[in-house]
Design a protein around this motif. Sequence first.
Motif, PDB file in Angstrom:
ATOM      1  N   TYR A 186       0.924  -1.081   0.161  1.00  0.00           N
ATOM      2  CA  TYR A 186       0.017   0.063  -0.019  1.00  0.00           C
ATOM      3  C   TYR A 186       1.064   1.297  -0.001  1.00  0.00           C
ATOM      4  CZ  TYR A 186      -3.898  -2.745   1.640  1.00  0.00           C
ATOM      5  OH  TYR A 186      -4.965  -3.794   2.081  1.00  0.00           O
ATOM      6  N   PRO A 187       0.821   2.379  -0.949  1.00  0.00           N
ATOM      7  CA  PRO A 187       1.640   3.392  -0.819  1.00  0.00           C
ATOM      8  C   PRO A 187       0.752   4.321   0.089  1.00  0.00           C
ATOM      9  CG  PRO A 187       0.296   3.398  -2.968  1.00  0.00           C
ATOM     10  CD  PRO A 187       0.043   1.937  -2.490  1.00  0.00           C
ATOM     11  N   ASP A 188      -0.658   4.169   0.155  1.00  0.00           N
ATOM     12  CA  ASP A 188      -1.381   4.988   1.156  1.00  0.00           C
ATOM     13  C   ASP A 188      -2.429   3.997   1.488  1.00  0.00           C
ATOM     14  OD1 ASP A 188      -3.711   5.034  -1.197  1.00  0.00           O
ATOM     15  OD2 ASP A 188      -2.096   6.339  -1.968  1.00  0.00           O
ATOM     16  N   ASP A 189      -3.528   4.546   2.225  1.00  0.00           N
ATOM     17  CA  ASP A 189      -4.686   3.812   2.708  1.00  0.00           C
ATOM     18  C   ASP A 189      -5.755   3.481   1.814  1.00  0.00           C
ATOM     19  OD1 ASP A 189      -3.568   3.786   5.309  1.00  0.00           O
ATOM     20  OD2 ASP A 189      -5.005   5.586   5.781  1.00  0.00           O
ATOM     21  N   ASP A 190      -5.668   3.909   0.554  1.00  0.00           N
ATOM     22  CA  ASP A 190      -7.025   3.852  -0.532  1.00  0.00           C
ATOM     23  C   ASP A 190      -6.561   3.096  -1.869  1.00  0.00           C
ATOM     24  OD1 ASP A 190      -8.660   5.491   0.897  1.00  0.00           O
ATOM     25  OD2 ASP A 190      -7.709   7.309   0.108  1.00  0.00           O
ATOM     26  N   THR A 191      -5.103   2.598  -1.892  1.00  0.00           N
ATOM     27  CA  THR A 191      -4.534   1.960  -2.901  1.00  0.00           C
ATOM     28  C   THR A 191      -3.590   0.937  -2.682  1.00  0.00           C
ATOM     29  OG1 THR A 191      -2.994   3.543  -3.598  1.00  0.00           O
ATOM     30  CG2 THR A 191      -5.074   3.743  -4.804  1.00  0.00           C
ATOM     31  N   CYS A 192      -3.510  -0.107  -3.331  1.00  0.00           N
ATOM     32  CA  CYS A 192      -2.631  -1.229  -3.248  1.00  0.00           C
ATOM     33  C   CYS A 192      -2.147  -2.084  -4.473  1.00  0.00           C
ATOM     34  CB  CYS A 192      -3.109  -2.135  -2.040  1.00  0.00           C
ATOM     35  SG  CYS A 192      -4.005  -3.268  -2.306  1.00  0.00           S
ATOM     36  N   ARG A 193      -1.234  -2.792  -4.635  1.00  0.00           N
ATOM     37  CA  ARG A 193      -0.752  -3.693  -5.477  1.00  0.00           C
ATOM     38  C   ARG A 193      -0.793  -5.140  -4.948  1.00  0.00           C
ATOM     39  NH1 ARG A 193      -1.735  -3.472 -10.148  1.00  0.00           N
ATOM     40  NH2 ARG A 193       0.006  -4.880 -10.734  1.00  0.00           N
ATOM     41  N   SER A 194      -1.177  -6.059  -5.374  1.00  0.00           N
ATOM     42  CA  SER A 194      -0.903  -7.506  -4.846  1.00  0.00           C
ATOM     43  C   SER A 194      -0.504  -8.505  -5.743  1.00  0.00           C
ATOM     44  CB  SER A 194      -2.259  -7.912  -4.222  1.00  0.00           C
ATOM     45  OG  SER A 194      -3.311  -8.020  -5.369  1.00  0.00           O
ATOM     46  N   THR A 195      -0.061  -9.560  -5.049  1.00  0.00           N
ATOM     47  CA  THR A 195       0.200 -10.892  -5.793  1.00  0.00           C
ATOM     48  C   THR A 195       0.020 -12.177  -5.110  1.00  0.00           C
ATOM     49  OG1 THR A 195       2.104 -11.818  -7.310  1.00  0.00           O
ATOM     50  CG2 THR A 195       2.865 -10.779  -5.356  1.00  0.00           C
ATOM     51  N   GLY A 196      -0.323 -13.145  -5.641  1.00  0.00           N
ATOM     52  CA  GLY A 196      -0.684 -14.164  -4.943  1.00  0.00           C
ATOM     53  C   GLY A 196      -0.844 -15.283  -5.652  1.00  0.00           C
ATOM     54  N   TYR A 197      -1.078 -16.690  -5.076  1.00  0.00           N
ATOM     55  CA  TYR A 197      -1.560 -17.925  -5.651  1.00  0.00           C
ATOM     56  C   TYR A 197      -2.675 -18.366  -5.100  1.00  0.00           C
ATOM     57  CZ  TYR A 197       2.928 -17.904  -7.964  1.00  0.00           C
ATOM     58  OH  TYR A 197       4.357 -17.580  -8.689  1.00  0.00           O
ATOM     59  N   GLU A 198      -3.336 -18.964  -5.894  1.00  0.00           N
ATOM     60  CA  GLU A 198      -4.714 -19.583  -5.556  1.00  0.00           C
ATOM     61  C   GLU A 198      -5.042 -20.939  -6.055  1.00  0.00           C
ATOM     62  OE1 GLU A 198      -9.629 -18.364  -5.548  1.00  0.00           O
ATOM     63  OE2 GLU A 198      -8.358 -17.519  -6.919  1.00  0.00           O
ATOM     64  N   VAL A 199      -5.388 -22.025  -5.041  1.00  0.00           N
ATOM     65  CA  VAL A 199      -5.705 -23.232  -5.331  1.00  0.00           C
ATOM     66  C   VAL A 199      -7.189 -23.351  -5.312  1.00  0.00           C
ATOM     67  CG1 VAL A 199      -5.512 -25.538  -4.836  1.00  0.00           C
ATOM     68  CG2 VAL A 199      -3.675 -24.020  -4.208  1.00  0.00           C
ATOM     69  N   VAL A 200      -7.515 -23.801  -6.532  1.00  0.00           N
ATOM     70  CA  VAL A 200      -9.190 -23.778  -6.889  1.00  0.00           C
ATOM     71  C   VAL A 200      -9.539 -25.296  -6.894  1.00  0.00           C
ATOM     72  CG1 VAL A 200     -10.970 -23.213  -8.700  1.00  0.00           C
ATOM     73  CG2 VAL A 200      -9.216 -21.596  -8.188  1.00  0.00           C
TER      74      VAL A 200
END
Length: 134
Positions: free
Chosen positions: A57-71
Amino acid sequence: MSTQATGPVEMKSWDEHTWDGKRYDEATGPKQTTGGMTTAYRGDLEGTGDMRFLMSYPDDDTCRSTGYEVVTGTLAGRTGTFVLEHVGGFRDGVAEGTFTIVSATGDLTGLTGEGTVRWAQGEPGRYTIDYDLS
């Protein structure tokens, strides 16, 4: 030739904390978090997802994310498990991202493709997957 799957996705649980263990919404300003989410897919894909992610999060209202999901579920009448690699973020009340299918097992072995997911704050999510299944 790719096939497209679409439908709603519902967030069943969300757990996100800063590196030092605070809830993500208890720390203000720039921060990094880690967490997990469980989902329920409906429509062309019927199944559940278990995701682990990192967010910046650069601030409280935006973010970047990465991850893995097992479906785990059923797609095109075939049952199995597949892994999605997610990249996305949150901005202006909308969480959205892209994903790539990185592996698959069971009757879904050989599944490849990519897709998108989008959640507007306070609304159900939607997914689209363009896939090939040999």
